[in-house]
Scaffold this active site. Structure first.
Site, PDB file in Angstrom:
ATOM      1  N   GLY A   1     -24.813  22.375  39.337  1.00 45.02           N
ATOM      2  CA  GLY A   1     -24.955  22.941  40.631  1.00 45.02           C
ATOM      3  C   GLY A   1     -26.396  23.339  40.565  1.00 45.02           C
ATOM      4  O   GLY A   1     -26.978  23.372  41.781  1.00 45.02           O
TER       5      GLY A   1
ATOM      6  N   GLU B   1     -18.772  23.551  44.747  1.00 44.05           N
ATOM      7  CA  GLU B   1     -17.590  23.908  43.961  1.00 44.05           C
ATOM      8  C   GLU B   1     -17.830  23.979  42.488  1.00 44.05           C
ATOM      9  O   GLU B   1     -17.685  22.897  41.814  1.00 44.05           O
ATOM     10  CB  GLU B   1     -16.218  23.243  44.557  1.00 44.05           C
ATOM     11  CG  GLU B   1     -15.973  23.538  45.822  1.00 44.05           C
ATOM     12  CD  GLU B   1     -15.641  24.793  46.543  1.00 44.05           C
ATOM     13  OE1 GLU B   1     -15.432  25.751  45.419  1.00 44.05           O
ATOM     14  OE2 GLU B   1     -15.113  24.922  47.709  1.00 44.05           O
TER      15      GLU B   1
ATOM     16  N   GLY C   1     -18.121  20.438  40.110  1.00 38.55           N
ATOM     17  CA  GLY C   1     -18.487  20.177  38.815  1.00 38.55           C
ATOM     18  C   GLY C   1     -18.802  21.513  38.184  1.00 38.55           C
ATOM     19  O   GLY C   1     -18.596  22.730  38.640  1.00 38.55           O
ATOM     20  N   SER C   2     -19.676  21.395  37.256  1.00 39.08           N
ATOM     21  CA  SER C   2     -20.173  22.756  36.458  1.00 39.08           C
ATOM     22  C   SER C   2     -21.267  23.481  37.036  1.00 39.08           C
ATOM     23  O   SER C   2     -21.989  22.823  37.845  1.00 39.08           O
ATOM     24  CB  SER C   2     -20.587  22.178  34.966  1.00 39.08           C
ATOM     25  OG  SER C   2     -21.919  21.283  35.182  1.00 39.08           O
TER      26      SER C   2
END
Length: 505
Positions: free
Chosen positions: A242, A259, A237-238
């Site tokens: 994270g 990721e 995701g963004s």
């Protein structure tokens, strides 16, 4: 433009073919299609109690699954891959309707799932450890790898099923169990894939509760992140996400595989084959309507060829057909929702304010035919340099063009963003190519020569550095993320010498 009823009917038929009973899933959560902006169906959400139960059942299933021989575990993944192959068209239909991908890209995503299953089946016989020389006579020193536990997977809308499969195929052959929280915008794709895995479990007689599907929101996802029974959180995701996930997992000493964002660039050198470069640039910048984590956002072109290349680029953009991905002639589908469109418009405004010139694109189209959908013309913006807006990732088909004079300057521009996922150089100069791939070249997890920034194969590890999170998924030795390592010393000498020559007693 297809009618909403046509899209809904296609999705229902495809879901039923995959073994999903839509009528039994009715609930309060909307499943919408970006093709029309209308509701496809309603789906029940998982409660906090449901999620807690899922974690408990997955943890219990792990205690038996970890002792199943790895090649036997591979048999489950093999059967899953066979079912994915059998239902490739059905899954692609759902992905297209729910994520907005053109048919070839949707089929390609399912093929990624099939490929990772093939890879994982082979890997199930290659969970190798090392044997090292011991300094003590009559001793053997070695490492072994053991199943880790419950793996929580949080995935994004742009690859609604492929990234889940990267994690799940490897986690299962490693002896782990999985709980999946898909994107709230692509729950139907998740239901179909989960149903096929469930069928595979039945077909091979694997233990129940190896896989769980939690249809929930961000708050529900936090239950996975915070639960100590979940050994690994793999989150896609963004960067914002994270930053929240990583500290919470670390606080309980769990593992996180992240990721996150990508602000990917390609350098185009004077020696480049411009026709080849053009093909790679357009697909990387426009594929999936610019909504890939590996989408090309920045184009760093040598000043001697920038006019020629931008002229070719604008002309190529003018030929792109925009519209429903259910119609084979279209190459650009919709943005996922209005929020993505609004973010693109705000970024274009900021780019202009920072000296940028929009060479083409940026406008919404087909609003009259599909008022609830957001189709947009891919945009190319000439920037005077590396201004602040260029350092931010906008999840839309928006490509910045900048110039450079020498390779050192190009590499400084390439690496001058917080993200570090994918990168590329187009050159026929071997020295430039080798420099780009060297330790002082691209600082990204993916560095390509004479291909674009998107379109990775599953055989190589996928992931990036810096704000991209440092995680690696899919191929190479990514399987080690899903296992724990043990170092073993075996003494067969009949004596007990200590290491480092220590004398005691």
């Amino acid at each position: 433009m297809p009618e909403a009823a046509q899209v809904a009917s296609l999705v229902r038929t495809s879901l039923e073919a995959c073994g999903v009973d839509i009528d039994s899933l009715q609930g309060e959560q909307e499943a919408r299609s970006p093709l029309t902006g209308t509701v496809l169906t309603m789906v029940a959400s998982s409660s906090f109690d449901d999620i807690d139960r899922m974690i408990g059942e997955a943890a219990e299933a792990f205690t038996s699954w970890r002792d199943v021989p790895a090649p036997v575990r591979g048999g489950l993944v093999k059967r899953w891959g066979e079912l994915l192959t059998e239902h490739k068209d059905d899954l692609a239909n759902i992905i297209t309707a729910e994520a907005g991908k053109i048919t070839s890209e949707a089929l390609g995503e399912v093929q990624e799932m099939i490929d990772i299953c093939d890879f994982a089946v082979g890997q199930s016989r290659q969970l190798y450890g090392k044997t090292m020389p011991s300094e003590r006579p009559g001793h053997r020193l070695m490492e072994t790898w053991h199943p880790l536990g419950v793996v929580g997977i949080i995935s994004a809308f742009n690859f609604p099923v492929a990234v889940y499969s990267w994690n799940t195929a490897l986690a299962l052959i490693c002896g782990d169990t999985v709980i999946w929280k898909p994107s709230e915008t692509t729950v139907l794709s998740a239901l179909a894939v989960d149903a096929l895995l469930g069928q595979a479990v039945k077909d091979v007689g694997a233990p129940a509760n190896l896989h769980k599907l939690a249809i929930t929101d961000r708050v529900g996802g936090e239950r996975l992140v915070d639960d100590p029974r979940v050994a690994l959180i793999s989150a896609t995701g963004s960067v914002r996400m994270g930053r929240e996930v990583a500290p919470r997992v670390a606080a309980r000493f769990g593992r996180a595989l992240l990721e996150l964002g990508g602000n990917n660039a390609a350098i185009v050198a004077p020696s480049a084959d411009l026709d080849l470069a053009l093909t790679g640039i357009v697909f990387a910048a426009v594929g999936t309507a610019g909504q890939r984590c590996t989408s090309m956002r920045r184009l760093i072109v040598h000043e001697s060829i920038v006019t020629e290349l931008t002229d070719k680029l604008v002309a190529a953009y003018g030929t792109l057909r925009i519209g429903s991905p259910l119609q084979s002639e279209n190459l650009v589908g919709p943005l996922i929702n209005q929020g993505s469109f609004d973010a693109m418009q705000a970024t274009l405004t900021a780019a202009r304010a920072q000296g940028g010139t929009v060479l083409c694109g940026g406008d919404r189209v087909l609003a009259a035919e599909a008022p609830g959908a957001y189709y947009v013309q891919p945009a190319v913006v000439r920037m005077p340099g590396h201004t602040p807006v260029v350092a931010d990732e906008t999840f839309a088909p928006l490509l910045y063009v900048m110039t450079y004079r020498d390779l050192n300057e190009a590499l400084t521009l390439q690496n001058g963003v917080p993200q570090g996922l994918s990168s590329a150089i187009f050159t026929n100069d071997q020295i430039e190519a080798e420099r780009f791939l060297s330790a002082s070249g691209s600082d990204c997890g993916i560095a390509n020569v004479n291909i674009g920034t998107s379109g990775a194969e599953i055989g190589g590890a996928f992931g990036g550095e810096k704000e991209t999170g440092g995680g690696r998924e899919s191929g190479s030795d990514s399987w080690k993320n899903y296992m724990r390592q043990a170092t073993n010393t075996i003494n067969y000498s009949g004596m007990l010498p200590l290491a480092q020559g220590v004398k005691f007693l």
